[in-house]
Motif scaffolding. Sequence first.
Motif, PDB file in Angstrom:
ATOM      1  N   CYS A   4       0.821  -1.199   0.000  1.00 36.39           N
ATOM      2  CA  CYS A   4       0.000   0.000   0.000  1.00 36.39           C
ATOM      3  C   CYS A   4       0.860   1.255   0.000  1.00 36.39           C
ATOM      4  O   CYS A   4       1.966   1.260   0.521  1.00 36.39           O
ATOM      5  N   GLU A   5       0.302   2.299  -0.586  1.00 35.86           N
ATOM      6  CA  GLU A   5       0.932   3.622  -0.559  1.00 35.86           C
ATOM      7  C   GLU A   5      -0.089   4.626  -0.075  1.00 35.86           C
ATOM      8  O   GLU A   5      -1.272   4.537  -0.413  1.00 35.86           O
ATOM      9  N   LYS A   6       0.364   5.583   0.717  1.00 39.68           N
ATOM     10  CA  LYS A   6      -0.489   6.675   1.191  1.00 39.68           C
ATOM     11  C   LYS A   6      -0.828   7.580   0.017  1.00 39.68           C
ATOM     12  O   LYS A   6       0.022   7.878  -0.822  1.00 39.68           O
ATOM     13  N   ARG A   7      -2.070   7.983  -0.063  1.00 40.90           N
ATOM     14  CA  ARG A   7      -2.549   8.894  -1.097  1.00 40.90           C
ATOM     15  C   ARG A   7      -3.246  10.074  -0.433  1.00 40.90           C
ATOM     16  O   ARG A   7      -3.436  10.085   0.776  1.00 40.90           O
ATOM     17  N   GLU A   8      -3.649  11.044  -1.226  1.00 40.96           N
ATOM     18  CA  GLU A   8      -4.342  12.211  -0.681  1.00 40.96           C
ATOM     19  C   GLU A   8      -5.582  11.804   0.109  1.00 40.96           C
ATOM     20  O   GLU A   8      -5.858  12.348   1.164  1.00 40.96           O
ATOM     21  N   GLN A   9      -6.334  10.861  -0.431  1.00 40.06           N
ATOM     22  CA  GLN A   9      -7.550  10.391   0.226  1.00 40.06           C
ATOM     23  C   GLN A   9      -7.401   8.913   0.539  1.00 40.06           C
ATOM     24  O   GLN A   9      -7.817   8.063  -0.238  1.00 40.06           O
ATOM     25  N   GLY A  10      -6.760   8.599   1.637  1.00 34.78           N
ATOM     26  CA  GLY A  10      -6.616   7.216   2.047  1.00 34.78           C
ATOM     27  C   GLY A  10      -5.342   6.584   1.530  1.00 34.78           C
ATOM     28  O   GLY A  10      -4.281   7.202   1.524  1.00 34.78           O
ATOM     29  N   TYR A  11      -5.482   5.360   1.062  1.00 34.25           N
ATOM     30  CA  TYR A  11      -4.354   4.568   0.578  1.00 34.25           C
ATOM     31  C   TYR A  11      -4.724   3.927  -0.747  1.00 34.25           C
ATOM     32  O   TYR A  11      -5.868   3.986  -1.177  1.00 34.25           O
ATOM     33  N   ALA A  12      -3.752   3.273  -1.358  1.00 28.09           N
ATOM     34  CA  ALA A  12      -4.007   2.480  -2.563  1.00 28.09           C
ATOM     35  C   ALA A  12      -3.120   1.249  -2.509  1.00 28.09           C
ATOM     36  O   ALA A  12      -1.945   1.328  -2.117  1.00 28.09           O
ATOM     37  N   ILE A  13      -3.690   0.114  -2.883  1.00 28.87           N
ATOM     38  CA  ILE A  13      -2.887  -1.097  -3.065  1.00 28.87           C
ATOM     39  C   ILE A  13      -2.250  -0.983  -4.435  1.00 28.87           C
ATOM     40  O   ILE A  13      -2.939  -0.823  -5.445  1.00 28.87           O
ATOM     41  N   THR A  14      -0.927  -1.044  -4.478  1.00 27.65           N
ATOM     42  CA  THR A  14      -0.201  -0.849  -5.732  1.00 27.65           C
ATOM     43  C   THR A  14       0.360  -2.143  -6.300  1.00 27.65           C
ATOM     44  O   THR A  14       0.702  -2.199  -7.473  1.00 27.65           O
ATOM     45  N   LYS A  15       0.473  -3.172  -5.454  1.00 26.81           N
ATOM     46  CA  LYS A  15       1.036  -4.436  -5.918  1.00 26.81           C
ATOM     47  C   LYS A  15       0.552  -5.551  -5.002  1.00 26.81           C
ATOM     48  O   LYS A  15       0.469  -5.370  -3.791  1.00 26.81           O
ATOM     49  N   ILE A  16       0.238  -6.708  -5.594  1.00 22.13           N
ATOM     50  CA  ILE A  16      -0.147  -7.892  -4.826  1.00 22.13           C
ATOM     51  C   ILE A  16       0.788  -9.029  -5.220  1.00 22.13           C
ATOM     52  O   ILE A  16       0.924  -9.338  -6.402  1.00 22.13           O
ATOM     53  N   GLU A  17       1.424  -9.638  -4.229  1.00 20.64           N
ATOM     54  CA  GLU A  17       2.270 -10.814  -4.456  1.00 20.64           C
ATOM     55  C   GLU A  17       1.547 -12.043  -3.911  1.00 20.64           C
ATOM     56  O   GLU A  17       0.977 -11.989  -2.820  1.00 20.64           O
ATOM     57  N   VAL A  18       1.598 -13.135  -4.671  1.00 23.58           N
ATOM     58  CA  VAL A  18       0.914 -14.368  -4.292  1.00 23.58           C
ATOM     59  C   VAL A  18       1.915 -15.511  -4.254  1.00 23.58           C
ATOM     60  O   VAL A  18       2.691 -15.694  -5.196  1.00 23.58           O
ATOM     61  N   ASP A  19       1.895 -16.294  -3.165  1.00 23.76           N
ATOM     62  CA  ASP A  19       2.737 -17.485  -3.051  1.00 23.76           C
ATOM     63  C   ASP A  19       1.958 -18.661  -3.634  1.00 23.76           C
ATOM     64  O   ASP A  19       1.242 -19.364  -2.928  1.00 23.76           O
ATOM     65  N   THR A  20       2.078 -18.874  -4.937  1.00 23.69           N
ATOM     66  CA  THR A  20       1.318 -19.934  -5.592  1.00 23.69           C
ATOM     67  C   THR A  20       1.850 -21.326  -5.250  1.00 23.69           C
ATOM     68  O   THR A  20       1.155 -22.311  -5.450  1.00 23.69           O
ATOM     69  N   GLU A  21       3.056 -21.413  -4.707  1.00 26.64           N
ATOM     70  CA  GLU A  21       3.606 -22.706  -4.297  1.00 26.64           C
ATOM     71  C   GLU A  21       2.859 -23.258  -3.087  1.00 26.64           C
ATOM     72  O   GLU A  21       2.613 -24.456  -2.983  1.00 26.64           O
ATOM     73  N   ASN A  22       2.478 -22.382  -2.162  1.00 28.10           N
ATOM     74  CA  ASN A  22       1.807 -22.818  -0.942  1.00 28.10           C
ATOM     75  C   ASN A  22       0.307 -22.562  -0.946  1.00 28.10           C
ATOM     76  O   ASN A  22      -0.375 -22.880   0.013  1.00 28.10           O
ATOM     77  N   TYR A  23      -0.195 -21.964  -2.009  1.00 27.76           N
ATOM     78  CA  TYR A  23      -1.628 -21.731  -2.133  1.00 27.76           C
ATOM     79  C   TYR A  23      -2.074 -22.414  -3.406  1.00 27.76           C
ATOM     80  O   TYR A  23      -1.710 -22.017  -4.504  1.00 27.76           O
ATOM     81  N   ASN A  24      -2.836 -23.466  -3.245  1.00 23.11           N
ATOM     82  CA  ASN A  24      -3.235 -24.292  -4.370  1.00 23.11           C
ATOM     83  C   ASN A  24      -4.344 -23.620  -5.172  1.00 23.11           C
ATOM     84  O   ASN A  24      -5.479 -24.069  -5.204  1.00 23.11           O
ATOM     85  N   SER A  25      -3.987 -22.528  -5.797  1.00 20.29           N
ATOM     86  CA  SER A  25      -4.944 -21.770  -6.588  1.00 20.29           C
ATOM     87  C   SER A  25      -4.173 -20.829  -7.502  1.00 20.29           C
ATOM     88  O   SER A  25      -2.963 -20.673  -7.373  1.00 20.29           O
TER      89      SER A  25
END
Length: 109
Positions: free
Chosen positions: A51-72
């Motif tokens: 997340c990054e701080k923005r003028e109005q709240g925050y924004a998620i800028t990147k999502i990392e997923v561990d596909t090795e340990n999450y069967n999806s």
Amino acid sequence: TDIPIPEVVMERIRQGHLPSQMEDKWFMFFENNTIRYFRSWSGFNIFNAYCEKREQGYAITKIEVDTENYNSSPQKASDALLAFLQVLARQCGVSLDEQIGIYPYRSGR
């Protein structure tokens, strides 16, 4: 595309989430501007939302997923995060649906 998070929702995210029932398979906490999402039984860190701080709240800028340990797929993991954020937003009296481009549809079934 960044996912906007209003400040009222971010306040709730900062409180974290501990599972209250065995059926609840996730726990979450927030540190260093990162939402960390873990499987409650294995303890594996399945995804991180940066997340990054923005003028109005925050924004998620990147999502990392561990596909090795999450069967999806990575898409299903990020969908799970978005669903969780939507629940938190509703608890705060806010709708994220239009902000992140989620609209109801009929599957045709």
